[in-house]
Design a protein around this motif. Structure first.
Motif, PDB file in Angstrom:
ATOM      1  N   GLY A  75       0.785  -1.234   0.000  1.00  0.00           N
ATOM      2  CA  GLY A  75       0.000   0.000   0.000  1.00  0.00           C
ATOM      3  C   GLY A  75       0.809   1.272   0.000  1.00  0.00           C
ATOM      4  O   GLY A  75       0.255   2.365   0.194  1.00  0.00           O
ATOM      5  N   VAL A  76       2.120   1.187  -0.235  1.00  0.00           N
ATOM      6  CA  VAL A  76       2.957   2.381  -0.340  1.00  0.00           C
ATOM      7  C   VAL A  76       2.738   3.011  -1.715  1.00  0.00           C
ATOM      8  O   VAL A  76       2.672   2.307  -2.731  1.00  0.00           O
ATOM      9  CB  VAL A  76       4.448   2.025  -0.151  1.00  0.00           C
ATOM     10  CG1 VAL A  76       5.335   3.244  -0.412  1.00  0.00           C
ATOM     11  CG2 VAL A  76       4.680   1.463   1.245  1.00  0.00           C
ATOM     12  N   GLU A  77       2.633   4.319  -1.760  1.00  0.00           N
ATOM     13  CA  GLU A  77       2.528   5.024  -3.036  1.00  0.00           C
ATOM     14  C   GLU A  77       3.937   5.374  -3.508  1.00  0.00           C
ATOM     15  O   GLU A  77       4.655   6.120  -2.832  1.00  0.00           O
ATOM     16  CB  GLU A  77       1.694   6.295  -2.914  1.00  0.00           C
ATOM     17  CG  GLU A  77       1.550   7.037  -4.234  1.00  0.00           C
ATOM     18  CD  GLU A  77       0.773   8.343  -4.095  1.00  0.00           C
ATOM     19  OE1 GLU A  77       0.563   8.999  -5.138  1.00  0.00           O
ATOM     20  OE2 GLU A  77       0.401   8.704  -2.962  1.00  0.00           O
ATOM     21  N   VAL A  78       4.336   4.847  -4.647  1.00  0.00           N
ATOM     22  CA  VAL A  78       5.659   5.139  -5.218  1.00  0.00           C
ATOM     23  C   VAL A  78       5.450   5.989  -6.458  1.00  0.00           C
ATOM     24  O   VAL A  78       4.830   5.553  -7.432  1.00  0.00           O
ATOM     25  CB  VAL A  78       6.417   3.846  -5.574  1.00  0.00           C
ATOM     26  CG1 VAL A  78       7.813   4.192  -6.098  1.00  0.00           C
ATOM     27  CG2 VAL A  78       6.519   2.918  -4.359  1.00  0.00           C
ATOM     28  N   ARG A  79       5.945   7.228  -6.413  1.00  0.00           N
ATOM     29  CA  ARG A  79       5.793   8.159  -7.539  1.00  0.00           C
ATOM     30  C   ARG A  79       7.141   8.280  -8.254  1.00  0.00           C
ATOM     31  O   ARG A  79       8.124   8.757  -7.668  1.00  0.00           O
ATOM     32  CB  ARG A  79       5.356   9.530  -7.058  1.00  0.00           C
ATOM     33  CG  ARG A  79       4.022   9.565  -6.357  1.00  0.00           C
ATOM     34  CD  ARG A  79       3.705  11.007  -5.966  1.00  0.00           C
ATOM     35  NE  ARG A  79       2.575  11.098  -5.051  1.00  0.00           N
ATOM     36  CZ  ARG A  79       2.224  12.212  -4.416  1.00  0.00           C
ATOM     37  NH1 ARG A  79       2.924  13.335  -4.612  1.00  0.00           N
ATOM     38  NH2 ARG A  79       1.196  12.209  -3.590  1.00  0.00           N
ATOM     39  N   TYR A  80       7.170   7.868  -9.506  1.00  0.00           N
ATOM     40  CA  TYR A  80       8.366   8.008 -10.329  1.00  0.00           C
ATOM     41  C   TYR A  80       8.319   9.319 -11.106  1.00  0.00           C
ATOM     42  O   TYR A  80       7.268   9.939 -11.249  1.00  0.00           O
ATOM     43  CB  TYR A  80       8.497   6.821 -11.275  1.00  0.00           C
ATOM     44  CG  TYR A  80       8.759   5.513 -10.543  1.00  0.00           C
ATOM     45  CD1 TYR A  80      10.019   5.202 -10.060  1.00  0.00           C
ATOM     46  CD2 TYR A  80       7.718   4.612 -10.312  1.00  0.00           C
ATOM     47  CE1 TYR A  80      10.261   4.013  -9.372  1.00  0.00           C
ATOM     48  CE2 TYR A  80       7.944   3.412  -9.633  1.00  0.00           C
ATOM     49  CZ  TYR A  80       9.211   3.126  -9.167  1.00  0.00           C
ATOM     50  OH  TYR A  80       9.441   1.961  -8.482  1.00  0.00           O
TER      51      TYR A  80
END
Length: 402
Positions: free
Chosen positions: A111-116
């Motif tokens: 559930g971690v949001e990873v923004r590239y």
């Protein structure tokens, strides 16, 4: 708790995993400036101590890392005019790209949001968060934005080095030293898949300029290095991936936290590549920070107290490794002083570059250069690794590499 990790390297992603495991209610965002699947570097190395820690903290990602890793069971030392010698020891290597894939996938599953492609042009424009983890590398913008609070210091090493890759697969971790008309130049190389190896070339500045490497662009420089190290590369090329020569920068900080901002990994401290511990230390930072925050929430202490516990724990753990890294990098800066030693004494000096070995290690080294002694040492170390792997969760999987 709202947590923002600035930097999607091993430290940031692994901390996000551990913090989410500790409390699924945390809202965690990882901001990574590069596109998904893009990273610098080739392979990373680690040893059993990191594997033990990984399995204690998250057996799921640990098993995936072990399953993807390569293993080696000795070190090989080659030097112009000397027979090949060997050093006892074993370790693991893994492509940095693959490591980030594993950690990124695990973080998103939790559930971690990873923004590239989330370039942070202005550190003052960070989104609101209860905790900001600066894990954006040695050139950390977050740290430099508040440099006077962290007390950053930078020392520059003397030698020049360049981090390369090659499709030549080295059998094991290999040191290769070549004497040229301009002086000594050498490489640290190790396989990280069955198709590629990391290849770090290093030399004194006099050799660098004497060989004309200071005047060549990265592509021509790689071609020149390929000529110099042709006996070791079996005709295969070297790839610079857009990165040139540099001097190692040893970065330290007087303190690692300010307000709700905390430093982690290379943003807080760098350790010379000669001991191969950068990724290991970054991930152990992540473990310590996640533990400190979870403990602080459990006992009701303030965030500042938790960050202080994290910093104290890691500074104590880092101290011996930082001393070892200083001694190791200093040895390579003095390498020409050892060049005329006989092969076995030269490789022992390389092995003992930290100056920590008792006298019996010299006798062991000399006695294990022959076939019988070397085979016995490799068998002993392999058995030790197998038994250690079996004690971990998912031990059958980790033992498979031994």
């Amino acid at each position: 708790m709202r947590i923002t990790c600035v930097g999607g390297g091993p430290a940031g992603l692994y901390f996000a995993v551990l913090a989410k495991l500790a409390d699924p209610r945390h809202r965690i965002t990882v901001l990574e400036r590069d596109p998904a699947g893009v990273t610098y570097g080739w392979g990373v190395v680690f040893w059993d101590d990191l594997l033990d820690d990984l399995f204690r903290h998250d057996p799921v990602s640990a098993a995936r890392i072990v399953d993807a890793a390569c293993g080696w069971d000795e070190y090989e030392v080659r030097a112009t005019g000397k027979p090949v010698t060997h050093l006892g020891g074993y370790g693991f290597s893994l492509g940095r790209h693959r490591l980030l894939e594993i950690l990124g996938e695990r973080a998103r599953q939790l559930g971690v949001e990873v923004r590239y492609e989330a370039e942070l042009a202005d550190p003052a424009a960070l989104p609101p968060a209860d905790l900001v983890v600066a894990c954006d590398g040695a050139g950390s913008r977050i740290r430099d934005f508040r440099a006077r609070h962290f007390g950053t210091r930078i020392e520059t090493g003397r030698n020049k080095y360049i981090w390369l890759g090659t499709p030549h697969v080295f059998r094991t971790f290999t040191f290769g030293f070549e004497r040229t008309e301009a002086g000594w130049i050498w490489f640290h190389a190790y396989p990280f898949t069955d198709r590629a190896s990391t290849f770090i070339a290093e030399c004194p500045p006099e050799t660098w300029t004497g060989l004309g490497l200071d005047r060549l662009d990265p592509a021509d420089g790689c071609a020149r290095l390929r000529e110099i190290f042709s006996a070791h590369l079996d005709g295969r090329p070297l790839d610079h991936a857009g990165r040139g020569w540099r001097n190692f920068r040893r970065i330290t900080a007087e303190r690692w936290d300010h307000g709700n901002v905390v430093l982690m990994g290379d943003a807080a401290h760098t350790t010379h590549f000669a001991i191969g511990s950068g990724t290991k230390l970054a991930m152990q930072d992540a473990m310590a920070l996640a533990d400190a925050i979870a403990g602080g929430i459990a006992d009701g202490t303030a965030l500042s107290a938790a960050l202080e516990r994290y910093e104290h724990r890691r500074r104590v753990a880092l101290a011996p490794l930082q001393r070892a890294a200083r001694a190791s990098s200093a040895w390579f800066e003095r390498m020409p002083e050892y060049a005329d030693l006989p092969a076995r004494r030269f490789s022992y000096a390389l092995s003992n570059r930290r100056g920590e070995y008792p006298a019996w290690r010299y006798l062991l080294h000399m006695s294990t250069q022959g076939t019988a002694g070397r085979t016995m040492l490799r068998w002993t170390l392999s058995a030790r690794r197998w038994h250690r792997a079996r004690r971990r969760p998912a031990g059958r999987l980790s033992a498979a590499l031994s």
